[in-house]
Design a protein around this motif. Structure first.
Motif, PDB file in Angstrom:
ATOM      1  N   GLU A 674       0.860  -1.193   0.000  1.00  0.00           N
ATOM      2  CA  GLU A 674       0.000   0.000   0.000  1.00  0.00           C
ATOM      3  C   GLU A 674       0.892   1.237   0.000  1.00  0.00           C
ATOM      4  O   GLU A 674       1.684   1.447   0.910  1.00  0.00           O
ATOM      5  N   ASN A 675       0.751   2.053  -1.050  1.00  0.00           N
ATOM      6  CA  ASN A 675       1.602   3.247  -1.198  1.00  0.00           C
ATOM      7  C   ASN A 675       3.085   2.894  -1.150  1.00  0.00           C
ATOM      8  O   ASN A 675       3.898   3.619  -0.558  1.00  0.00           O
ATOM      9  N   GLY A 676       3.420   1.760  -1.739  1.00  0.00           N
ATOM     10  CA  GLY A 676       4.814   1.346  -1.808  1.00  0.00           C
ATOM     11  C   GLY A 676       5.348   0.704  -0.541  1.00  0.00           C
ATOM     12  O   GLY A 676       6.538   0.399  -0.473  1.00  0.00           O
ATOM     13  N   LYS A 677       4.483   0.498   0.458  1.00  0.00           N
ATOM     14  CA  LYS A 677       4.940  -0.090   1.718  1.00  0.00           C
ATOM     15  C   LYS A 677       4.164  -1.370   2.010  1.00  0.00           C
ATOM     16  O   LYS A 677       2.998  -1.501   1.652  1.00  0.00           O
ATOM     17  N   GLY A 719     -12.578   5.403   4.216  1.00  0.00           N
ATOM     18  CA  GLY A 719     -11.915   4.129   3.976  1.00  0.00           C
ATOM     19  C   GLY A 719     -10.651   4.243   3.153  1.00  0.00           C
ATOM     20  O   GLY A 719     -10.034   3.228   2.814  1.00  0.00           O
ATOM     21  N   ARG A 720     -10.231   5.492   2.830  1.00  0.00           N
ATOM     22  CA  ARG A 720      -9.011   5.690   2.023  1.00  0.00           C
ATOM     23  C   ARG A 720      -7.984   6.571   2.733  1.00  0.00           C
ATOM     24  O   ARG A 720      -6.792   6.279   2.699  1.00  0.00           O
ATOM     25  N   ASN A 721      -8.440   7.629   3.340  1.00  0.00           N
ATOM     26  CA  ASN A 721      -7.549   8.552   4.047  1.00  0.00           C
ATOM     27  C   ASN A 721      -7.622   8.264   5.541  1.00  0.00           C
ATOM     28  O   ASN A 721      -8.699   8.391   6.148  1.00  0.00           O
TER      29      ASN A 721
END
Length: 784
Positions: A674-677, A719-721
């Protein structure tokens, strides 16, 4: 003075008469008195008109400060007449019969050759701008040497006569000037055309011309273009097209207009002329050379804002470049303490801002000065305001957006740039948050034109009351009316009425930290209410009745009844006694208890309090009963909540298992990117219509030894931020299979409502795996 002429303020009178004050305009009334002298055959006559008052009642009060008009008329057979003009600098006046916002009063005499005013008293009701709605105008324009040429402004021809007649551009519905108002106008003109054999002088503006085509001002004296072979009607059509976007011309002059527009490379006009000529050539009917043709181009790119005074065929990008390079500038703009911020153009500033237009044309120092100083403006927002005037768009960095927007909004109000006000309000609404709402509300509550934004802020504050009054104490800076509106708001959402009491007392004290009512009670042991609350003491009687005392615990009310607050503040004592009586009344509630004070707040939260690990008090258990309607069932099966894992569902990744009350030997969520992690998580959605301010949570380890060590409990509205409510770094609490563990959520984060929650593994678990191995999750707090 000749009939209709403007007033000569400095003219001396030879009669030696004693002059009296002439005019004074106030918010609630105006007074006029005058002294005139008529000389007829050596016979001196003197007449003094007694002061009189014209007042209007409260029902005619302006709905918006600095916006409105006063229409009145005064006349005498040989004395003074008050008449009205639409635009500054206009030589044509009329008796005002319309309902436009702005007016100009000309003080002149029907017959007298001399009239002197010694004093004019003015007052204004706009605390931001001061005297922006009233100004004194000079009796002649700055370019007085060209006064004889002013009669050629704003003309069109009549087809039948082949002659020209004056046509004024009427814009009664708006006080903002447009570029058409400066067509052949000497205001701010820095260029002239000398046209025809009669050498007629026509004023223009370099900035406008150079943003529309290629005009060779570098030749000759740099300000004059001589057109000996051109006729005035053709030049007028060229300028009218540049300043207004359309024009009219006799058919027999169309080829001359094409030639002149080609000479100066006004490409949109060249294209229009060619298209019309092509159409005329296709039509083989005999042409009427005297026919009037309308030349316009609807396809021209317009300014970003419809109400912008800068429109095609001006190239707005070129206009913006003139701000950057200072070309054709006529003023140096300074901000005190920051030096020169821009080389500007009075024309552009006047187009956008009526107050600045008046400042540049009312005969005061700024009318002729080349250096303009602004003392109380923040430099960064002020430069953004200048950029907006030139580019027509808001060039705003995303850093610290709200604070800059608020300052820019105040500047837009100060300089009456309505379009920018609306744009700032829209941007502020888009980025409004619980952390910024208080500072925004402080600023906009004093701007009448920002009522929609103010209402949005009040609702945001009311629905996040606990957070907004805990994260900081800026709410004590709100004025009483605004604070009262929040307390009365229908969407007011609080966790307890005691909390509201704490906030009211803190506001009345103007304290820099929130005081619990018991702390205030202690302070009253050694202080008087006057010392403690100062000038806000009177507000207590207004604000306390907005509390719902009857919904406090009876034991708390009994303590309040014996408190110093009750002894010193009569309103507090009566409200507490009333609440205790209500509590004892039970079902026999009298009709006097039907006011809002005895009704639950619409948006109140239900407290779901943590008692012990694995208890039945949390929101997930509550959802299993359909929020108190029946016996418990798995809430995932009843679809009251939704559970999602970071890895696909499987035998050991079962959403139903996480919210069941049964122990699971193996239950985990696997990792994802998620977001590169790398991240592993269990997420719970408590439902679209529900929110929870979480102040406690419980997890249970499954039967494995994959104990989590670094993780976070997070909340979200979409559910996203995600917002971290509690972060655990290398936490060794969980060390046995099947173990329960619970933690409190403290600080402002516990007062933010969310609809989505997740436990997210932020580092590898014991054994260096990324499996989040928990078989139970429960959340507590204030639910609605």
């Amino acid at each position: 003075m000749d009939e209709g002429g403007p007033l000569e303020l400095d003219e001396d009178c030879s009669s030696g008469a004693s002059w009296k004050p002439f005019s004074s305009i106030h918010l609630s009334s105006y007074f006029i008195s005058c002294h005139t002298n008529e000389i007829c055959g050596g016979d001196k006559r003197s007449l003094t008109v007694a002061p009189f008052e014209c007042a209007w009642g409260e029902e005619l009060r302006f709905g918006e400060p600095g916006r409105g008009c006063i229409a009145f008329e005064a006349s005498a057979q040989n004395d003074v007449t008050l008449v009205f003009r639409h635009q500054l600098g206009s030589q044509h006046y009329h008796y005002k019969t319309d309902t436009s916002r702005h007016y100009t009063v000309i003080l002149g005499s029907h017959r007298n050759k001399r009239l002197k005013i010694e004093y004019v008293g003015l007052s204004s009701w706009d605390k931001h701008v001061g005297y922006r709605n009233i100004s004194l105008l000079p009796s002649a324009p700055p370019n007085s040497i060209f006064w004889t040429q002013i009669e050629y402004a704003n003309v069109h021809w009549v087809a039948d006569a082949g002659d020209y007649a004056r046509k004024r551009l009427s814009r009664d519905d708006c006080d903002q000037r447009v570029l058409a108002d400066f067509l052949e106008n000497w205001d701010f003109s820095d260029a002239v055309f000398v046209v025809g054999t009669e050498r007629k002088v026509v004023p223009a503006h370099k900035l406008v011309l150079c943003a529309s085509g290629d005009f060779p001002f570098e030749i000759g004296d740099g300000a004059t273009i001589v057109l000996p072979s051109a006729s005035y009607p053709v030049l007028h059509s060229l300028l009218e097209y540049i300043y207004t976007g359309s024009t009219q011309i006799a058919e027999w002059l169309l080829s001359c207009l094409l030639e002149l527009s080609s000479q100066f490379k006004v490409e949109p006009l060249v294209k229009c002329c060619k298209e019309i000529i092509d159409c005329l050539e296709v039509d083989k009917k005999p042409s009427d050379s005297g026919k009037i043709l309308k030349v316009s181009k609807s396809g021209l790119q317009d300014h970003k804002f419809d109400s912008s005074p800068l429109k095609a065929p001006l190239n707005v990008q070129k206009v913006g470049e003139f701000l950057a390079n200072g070309e054709h500038s006529d003023i140096n703009i300074y901000v005190n303490g920051h030096g020169l911020v821009a080389k500007g153009h009075k024309l552009i500033l006047s187009l956008w801002s009526a107050p600045l237009a008046k400042m540049f044309t009312n005969g005061m120092r700024e009318s002729s000065a080349t250096d303009i100083f602004f003392g109380d403006v923040p430099p960064e927002p002020f430069f953004l305001l200048l950029q907006f005037m030139y580019y027509g768009e808001l060039k705003l960095d995303s850093r610290d957006t709200t604070s800059v927007l608020v300052q820019l909004l105040l500047l837009a109000d100060q300089f009456a740039i309505t379009v920018l006000q609306f744009e700032c309000c829209k941007r502020i609404m888009e980025c409004l948050s619980e952390d910024t709402v208080c500072s925004v509300l402080q600023a906009v509550s004093s701007i009448p034109s920002c009522k929609p934004l103010e209402e949005v802020c009040k609702r945001n504050f009311a629905t996040h009351f606990d957070y907004c009054t805990t994260a900081c104490t800026d709410f004590v800076l709100l004025d009483e009316a605004t604070f009262k509106d929040i307390l009365e708001h229908g969407d007011m959402t609080v966790t307890s009425e005691e909390r509201v009491l704490d906030v009211i007392l803190t506001w009345c004290m103007g304290a820099c930290e929130t005081f619990h009512w018991t702390s205030v009670d202690e302070l009253l042991r050694t202080s008087t209410p006057e010392q403690l609350f100062g000038e806000r003491l009177s507000a207590i009687n207004t604000l306390l009745p907005l509390l719902r005392f009857p919904f406090m615990q009876l034991s708390t009310l009994k303590r309040m009844e014996r408190s110093n607050l009750a002894n010193h503040i009569q309103a507090f004592r009566k409200l507490v006694e009333e609440a205790i009586e209500f509590s004892h009344a039970g079902q026999l509630m009298p009709t006097s208890y039907e006011c809002e004070r005895f009704q639950h707040r619409r948006s109140s939260y239900k407290e779901l309090q943590y008692i012990s690990d694995g208890d039945n008090n949390g929101v997930i258990y509550y959802a299993g009963t359909s929020f108190g309607k029946h016996q418990w069932m798995n809430p995932v099966l009843t679809k009251n909540i939704t559970v999602v894992a970071s890895s696909p569902n499987s035998r050991h990744t079962d959403p139903k298992a996480l919210v069941s009350k049964n122990y699971q030997g193996t239950c985990f969520a696997g990792p994802c990117i998620e977001n590169g992690k790398k991240l592993s998580w269990w997420m719970v959605d408590i439902g679209q219509d529900h929110q929870l301010m979480c102040n406690y949570y419980t997890v249970r380890q499954d039967g494995s030894t994959t104990f989590m060590r670094s993780w976070a409990l997070q909340g979200s509205m979409d559910g996203r931020n995600w917002t971290s409510l509690r972060v655990h770094d290398d936490d060794p609490t969980i060390c046995h299979p099947g173990q329960f563990a619970s933690w409190p959520i403290v600080g402002p984060a516990a007062l933010l409502p969310f609809g989505f929650f997740r436990v997210a593994l932020t580092g590898p678990a014991a054994g260096c795996t990324w499996n989040l191995s928990i078989c139970f999750l429960e959340l507590y707090g204030y639910f609605r």
